[in-house]
Design an enzyme around this catalytic site. Structure first.
Site, PDB file in Angstrom:
ATOM      1  CD  GLU A   1      -2.753   2.048  -3.141  1.00  0.00           C
ATOM      2  OE1 GLU A   1      -3.736   2.799  -3.239  1.00  0.00           O
ATOM      3  OE2 GLU A   1      -1.718   2.351  -2.493  1.00  0.00           O
TER       4      GLU A   1
ATOM      5  CG  HIS B   1      -3.858   9.267  -0.327  1.00  0.00           C
ATOM      6  ND1 HIS B   1      -4.524  10.103   0.565  1.00  0.00           N
ATOM      7  CD2 HIS B   1      -4.632   8.157  -0.442  1.00  0.00           C
ATOM      8  CE1 HIS B   1      -5.643   9.520   0.941  1.00  0.00           C
ATOM      9  NE2 HIS B   1      -5.739   8.341   0.355  1.00  0.00           N
TER      10      HIS B   1
ATOM     11  CD  GLU C   1      -7.725   4.867  -4.295  1.00  0.00           C
ATOM     12  OE1 GLU C   1      -8.522   5.732  -3.857  1.00  0.00           O
ATOM     13  OE2 GLU C   1      -7.015   4.161  -3.555  1.00  0.00           O
TER      14      GLU C   1
ATOM     15  CG  ASP D   1      -3.558   6.549  -3.449  1.00  0.00           C
ATOM     16  OD1 ASP D   1      -4.665   5.993  -3.453  1.00  0.00           O
ATOM     17  OD2 ASP D   1      -2.690   6.366  -2.565  1.00  0.00           O
TER      18      ASP D   1
ATOM     19  CG  HIS E   1      -1.871   1.077   1.350  1.00  0.00           C
ATOM     20  ND1 HIS E   1      -1.821   2.022   2.345  1.00  0.00           N
ATOM     21  CD2 HIS E   1      -2.943   1.397   0.577  1.00  0.00           C
ATOM     22  CE1 HIS E   1      -2.812   2.868   2.205  1.00  0.00           C
ATOM     23  NE2 HIS E   1      -3.510   2.513   1.137  1.00  0.00           N
TER      24      HIS E   1
END
Length: 252
Positions: A35, A50, A109, A37, A8
Site C-alpha cells: 500500500e 502520506h 491511495e 499514499d 501498509h
C-alpha cells in the site's frame, strides 16, 4: 477465509514508511500487496508521501504540492544508517513488477482534498498505462488497486478504467456500508478496524453487493483473528512478516 496481507506503507513497523527499504522488506516477508499514499509535486511527479507536508517523514519541511520533485529529493526520508530519497510511484511499480518470487498487488491511495484536485487520478492512470497495467484482463488479475476516501476519486477511476479494482475507504459505517460505494461503483469497501469491530455486518453486506472488504490498520493478533472470522479479504498492516506468521500459525 484467510485474509491476504497488504504492507501498509511497506513494512513500516520496522522501516521508514514509503521507502524502497520498507517495500523490499515487505516483499521479502511475503506480503500479498503493498500500500502507498500518493501526491502530486508542483512539477507533476507522483510521489509516495502520506502527509500534506514532509515535516514528519523527512529531515526537511514544506508542502508536497508546492515543491518540485528535485527539491523534495534534496531531503532524507530514511535513517542515519539507511538514507532514502523521496519515492516515486513509478519506482514502486517497477519494484512490484520486477519482483519474481511472489506476485504482489500495489494498492494506491490518492489523497484528497489536494491542490490539484482530480489531476492526481489522471496522472496515476497515466503511470499505470505507461507500465501496461491500467487495463487488466479482469479485476482479479489486476496488479493495481486504486483507493481513496473521496468518492469522486473512485468515480473518476471507474469511469476511466472500469476493470481496475477500487476501494472506497472510510471510518464511518454509514459511509462505506451505505449507498456511496454503490453510487461510485467501488469494487470493495475499506473500513478501519475500529469501524469493523463496531459494525461486523459490513463484510456480509459488502459481499451481498459483490464487494470485497479491505480493513486498515490491523497490527494486533486479536484484530487479525477478528478479520479472519468475519471474512475480510485484505488486511493492511505495518508488520506484514509478523502478520503472515500469525496466519500460518496452527494456533490461529
Amino acid at each position: 477465509m484467510t485474509p491476504l496481507v497488504v504492507a501498509h506503507r511497506g513494512a513500516s513497523g520496522e522501516r521508514p514508511e514509503h521507502t524502497l527499504a520498507a517495500y523490499e522488506q515487505a516483499l521479502r516477508e511475503g506480503a500479498d500487496g503493498l500500500e502507498c499514499d500518493v501526491r502530486l509535486t508542483r512539477d507533476g511527479k507522483v510521489v509516495c508521501v502520506h502527509d500534506r507536508t514532509i515535516d514528519r517523514t523527512s529531515n526537511g519541511t514544506g508542502i508536497v504540492s508546492a515543491m518540485t520533485y528535485e527539491s523534495l529529493n534534496g531531503f532524507d526520508y530514511g535513517t542515519a544508517d539507511d538514507p532514502a530519497n523521496v519515492l516515486l510511484l513509478s519506482e514502486l511499480i517497477e519494484l512490484v513488477l520486477d519482483w519474481k518470487t511472489k506476485p504482489a498487488k500495489i494498492f494506491i491511495e490518492t489523497k484528497h482534498p489536494v491542490r490539484y484536485g482530480g489531476l492526481i487520478e489522471n496522472t496515476v492512470l497515466a503511470e499505470l498505462h505507461r507500465f501496461g497495467i491500467a487495463r487488466p484482463g479482469s479485476a482479479t488479475l489486476s496488479r493495481a488497486v486504486i483507493m481513496s476516501f473521496a468518492p469522486s476519486a473512485v468515480w473518476r477511476i471507474r469511469r476511466a478504467a472500469p476493470l481496475l479494482p477500487t476501494v472506497l475507504l472510510g471510518s464511518a459505517s454509514r459511509y462505506v456500508g451505505g449507498g456511496a460505494a454503490t453510487t461510485v461503483g467501488a469494487t470493495a469497501i475499506g473500513p478501519s478496524i475500529r469501524t469493523l469491530r463496531e459494525h461486523p455486518d459490513l463484510v456480509d453486506r459488502a459481499a451481498a453487493a459483490g464487494r470485497a472488504t479491505y480493513c486498515w490498520t490491523v497490527d494486533d493478533r486479536a484484530d487479525l483473528e477478528y478479520c479472519r472470522d468475519t471474512g475480510v479479504r485484505w488486511v493492511a498492516t505495518n508488520h506484514p512478516g509478523r502478520t503472515l506468521a500469525w496466519l500460518d500459525s496452527a494456533a490461529l
